[in-house]
Design an enzyme around this catalytic site. Sequence first.
Site, PDB file in Angstrom:
ATOM      1  N   CYS A  20      84.806  73.827  26.519  1.00  0.00           N
ATOM      2  CA  CYS A  20      83.678  73.654  27.436  1.00  0.00           C
ATOM      3  C   CYS A  20      83.161  72.227  27.281  1.00  0.00           C
ATOM      4  CB  CYS A  20      82.582  74.665  27.100  1.00  0.00           C
ATOM      5  SG  CYS A  20      80.993  74.290  27.851  1.00  0.00           S
ATOM      6  N   CYS A  55      78.283  70.791  33.296  1.00  0.00           N
ATOM      7  CA  CYS A  55      78.181  71.386  34.636  1.00  0.00           C
ATOM      8  C   CYS A  55      76.858  72.096  34.877  1.00  0.00           C
ATOM      9  CB  CYS A  55      79.308  72.395  34.841  1.00  0.00           C
ATOM     10  SG  CYS A  55      80.842  71.937  34.049  1.00  0.00           S
ATOM     11  N   THR A  83      74.235  75.766  26.328  1.00  0.00           N
ATOM     12  CA  THR A  83      75.469  74.995  26.247  1.00  0.00           C
ATOM     13  C   THR A  83      75.179  73.497  26.298  1.00  0.00           C
ATOM     14  OG1 THR A  83      76.656  76.778  27.328  1.00  0.00           O
ATOM     15  CG2 THR A  83      77.676  74.609  27.412  1.00  0.00           C
ATOM     16  N   GLU A 136      76.675  75.345  21.411  1.00  0.00           N
ATOM     17  CA  GLU A 136      75.675  76.305  21.881  1.00  0.00           C
ATOM     18  C   GLU A 136      74.457  76.223  20.964  1.00  0.00           C
ATOM     19  OE1 GLU A 136      76.047  77.914  24.659  1.00  0.00           O
ATOM     20  OE2 GLU A 136      78.176  77.488  24.967  1.00  0.00           O
ATOM     21  N   HIS A 155      77.323  78.353  39.205  1.00  0.00           N
ATOM     22  CA  HIS A 155      77.981  78.332  37.889  1.00  0.00           C
ATOM     23  C   HIS A 155      79.177  79.288  37.862  1.00  0.00           C
ATOM     24  CE1 HIS A 155      77.943  76.352  34.107  1.00  0.00           C
ATOM     25  NE2 HIS A 155      77.961  77.471  33.410  1.00  0.00           N
ATOM     26  N   TYR A 194      83.247  78.200  36.947  1.00  0.00           N
ATOM     27  CA  TYR A 194      84.246  78.822  36.069  1.00  0.00           C
ATOM     28  C   TYR A 194      85.621  78.895  36.731  1.00  0.00           C
ATOM     29  CZ  TYR A 194      80.835  80.188  32.511  1.00  0.00           C
ATOM     30  OH  TYR A 194      79.899  80.170  31.512  1.00  0.00           O
ATOM     31  N   CYS A 235      86.657  75.157  35.379  1.00  0.00           N
ATOM     32  CA  CYS A 235      86.746  74.824  33.952  1.00  0.00           C
ATOM     33  C   CYS A 235      87.627  75.792  33.175  1.00  0.00           C
ATOM     34  CB  CYS A 235      85.352  74.732  33.335  1.00  0.00           C
ATOM     35  SG  CYS A 235      84.580  76.303  32.912  1.00  0.00           S
ATOM     36  N   GLU A 240      82.295  83.184  26.517  1.00  0.00           N
ATOM     37  CA  GLU A 240      81.585  82.560  27.631  1.00  0.00           C
ATOM     38  C   GLU A 240      82.141  83.033  28.980  1.00  0.00           C
ATOM     39  OE1 GLU A 240      81.063  78.412  27.039  1.00  0.00           O
ATOM     40  OE2 GLU A 240      79.886  78.179  28.844  1.00  0.00           O
TER      41      GLU A 240
HETATM   42 FE1  SF4 Z   1      81.151  74.677  30.090  1.00  0.00          FE
HETATM   43 FE2  SF4 Z   1      82.574  75.634  32.103  1.00  0.00          FE
HETATM   44 FE3  SF4 Z   1      79.909  75.959  32.070  1.00  0.00          FE
HETATM   45 FE4  SF4 Z   1      81.053  73.543  32.504  1.00  0.00          FE
HETATM   46  S1  SF4 Z   1      81.186  75.385  33.821  1.00  0.00           S
HETATM   47  S2  SF4 Z   1      79.337  73.977  31.173  1.00  0.00           S
HETATM   48  S3  SF4 Z   1      82.812  73.642  31.145  1.00  0.00           S
HETATM   49  S4  SF4 Z   1      81.420  76.818  30.640  1.00  0.00           S
HETATM   50 FE    FE Z   2      78.752  78.265  30.834  1.00  0.00          FE
END
Ligand code: SF4
Ligand code: FE
Length: 482
Positions: free
Chosen positions: A100, A104, A191, A257, A292, A296, A299, A447
């Site tokens: 991660c 984002c 995060t 985290e 968000h 995902y 990412c 996550e």
């Molecule tokens: Fe982390 Fe993915 Fe959330 Fe970006 S979208 S902060 S990489 S978990």
């Molecule tokens: Fe996240």
Amino acid sequence: MALKTGKEYLQSVRDLGLEAHMLGEKRGDLDQHGLVKPSQQAVAFTYDAAHQPEIQGLFRVESPLCKQEVNRFTHLHQSSEDLVNKVRMQRYCGAGTACCFQRCVGMDAANAIFSTTYECDRKHGTDYHGRFRDYWSWIQMNDLVVDGAMTDPKGDRGKRPKDQVDPDLFLRVKARRPGGVVISGAKLHQTGMLNSHEMLVMPTLTMRPGEEAWAVCCAVPTNDPGVRYIYGRQTSDTRKLEARNLDVGNVTFGGQEVMTVFEDVFVPNERVFLDGEVDFSGVLVERFASYHRQSYGGCKVGVGDALIGATALMARMNGVEGASHIKDKIVEMIHLNETIYACGLACSATGQATPSGNFLVNLLLANVCKLNVTRFPYELARLATEIAGGLLGTMPSAADLDDPVAGPYIRKYLQANPSFDVVDRMKVMRLIENLVAGAGSVGYLIESMHGAGPPTAQRIMIGRQADLESKIVRVKNMLEIS
Ligand code: SF4
Ligand code: FE
């Protein structure tokens, strides 16, 4: 101001002077700490990419807000193409860091707050949108990292915020002072918080009349003296503190985290973007969560790329890459990973303009995307575990490689395909372990389940967005049922 490099970003975070409670002690030298360093390097990756000729076109974008070229991680999406490019960028970062990269959440919060404040102002005559435009323009021009602080501790899940034994179990406006509000509470699962310059605080659920104190959205600098940090543990995290770090798996990058506590933090009015308008708390939560959930689809796919690559390499190192059942399992991993990506792209390509002008993802498809993410990475991890073999759970430590007795035995008995070095095989094995069972599995698996909300939250949204009634009506019409 020019787009920062990774090095400039690292210096700017150092300059904040943040402190955190970690493993039983309060630490101020975070950038020197073995647990924090890889997470900072992962964020720095997002800055350096904007300076690499082969990929910078994806990371640089002209912002109509500040009228400058900005890093896409601070961009307000102006088209469905922007939404698609966001997901492509996230996949690139996930594949490059195998973790991660933390940047984002603020981008998703900003896009949600931008449209929500616009609509709130139109209904209630507030002036939040203008404040937010000024604030975000400053973020863009200074190329800052902003965390999104949404998840309240929630206390007794069967009770509303106002009915909790401690009102701080949901972050709230505790008092009012001339020129601003005083907030109190905490946010969990933050995060990248200690790698951020700023944070955007948002409500965690739809507030109801009588819960105005908890319907608050505002911006807080991470180095505000009233904010305290308690670092989150991750599986096998202290391996990062060992001298021989081959056992870490992902030596360069990692996630972060943090539990964040707000001890009577004063927030001036120009940083307040929602204050008691309960009817917009749900809109904000829903939009942030959907952005968000789209994220995902980029990412986690990138991290999946790293896992698939490591697994295929391990099959080659083990001398079994030609076996048909191995090939079939690798194809299955690719299929699952690309299915997530397809959802990430689909919810982006079918995004729509909001009344404020920025673009919002297709809510139904973003939730479908995230629901798949609560399942498919687990299946990818299962297949990787199967292909890698039992050594994944039994391999001796890197420190034993230096032992005059144990070292030669390890090199003798852990050799497989002679084309590969034994230590290289151990490295790949540890990377797979990191992602399926070690520190990296926090970002890749836990996550994937709970980040941006657990699967039940996506099911609720899918049920709401699917327009089931129109499907029933169509069938009734087709069958001439009155
Ligand atoms: Fe982390 Fe993915 Fe959330 Fe970006 S979208 S902060 S990489 S978990
Ligand atoms: Fe996240």
